[in-house]
Design a protein around this motif. Sequence first.
Motif: not given
Length: 333
Positions: A68-73, A88-94, A99-107, A131-136
Amino acid sequence: MLNYSAEAPLGSAKSGGGIDQAAMTEITNAVSQAAQLTPAAADSVGTIKPALFAIKLSGLIFDASILARASLALASDSTIARGGRLSSSTLFPQSPELSSEDHELLDKLYEGLRKVASEAQTHNLRLLVDAEQSWFQPAIDRYVDLLSEEFNKVRPATPASSAPSAPVVYNTYQCYLRDAPTRIAAALAHADEHGYSFGAKLVRGAYQESERARHQKLPAFEAGVPCVVWGSKAETDKCYDECAALLEKRLVHDLKKQGGVGVVLASHNGTSMKRFLESLRDDGLAKEEDGRLAVDERLRGRVAFGQLMGASSLSLPLSLSTSRLPRRATAAD
């Protein structure tokens, strides 16, 4: 179809967070085992095997709220807001959402998914991301877009096969969502532009109650903005059939080039299935033989039907009306 679509109840999270490495390893091994159990047909002109494998991303992480947080980002990114796409080189935007921990986990999740997709590609299996919930969903779409770009790349024709490259990675589109047609159209256009095959599984939808409950708590509800899901079953049925018709026409078109779409229709609605099959017949990709439909061999590995294991409402009509079109019993959402 093998379906590893475990998901945690909404709002739950295991302590410590992180990736469920045991589940990720189990899925990767299961893809390999599925390939051994489903050898390619001897007379197949394509390379894709009949097996399909479905996964759900929220079941691979201990705290699904990160999706959900990544979707908001993604929603707050200026490039996306202007109608563009991230590199394509950027998974999710800053973003303040992550958080930096979130980016690490998403990677880490992405690297795990790449291993699963690579295994599926190696063994010529189709990998369906649920597919899952719209906010994901925006975060899930981001993962599937990148996996598709890498693992659905169009391969040149060989002497053994003149059929277009069939996709390995499929996204799932819930047609009770109002934006399903525009998301499919955008994904198709991106695949065309970047030279990869597009895979889509169509379902009607699995989270209507939670979608409506959430909408009623949003300011948009007080402002009279419609819920993200259609207001009636008739509207959902219409959306499903229109999306299926769009993809059927692309199947016809794509047989003339090297890239191509793949379609999985997951439904217990016999009317929708019948319409799709009739369209294949009318477009010359199926013909009636002794009361059955013989489907063009070039569609092998590109079209499949899915239903919940043990349910017979769809399997009987299909068994009476088709011969060589793949039919799958599946725990589709």
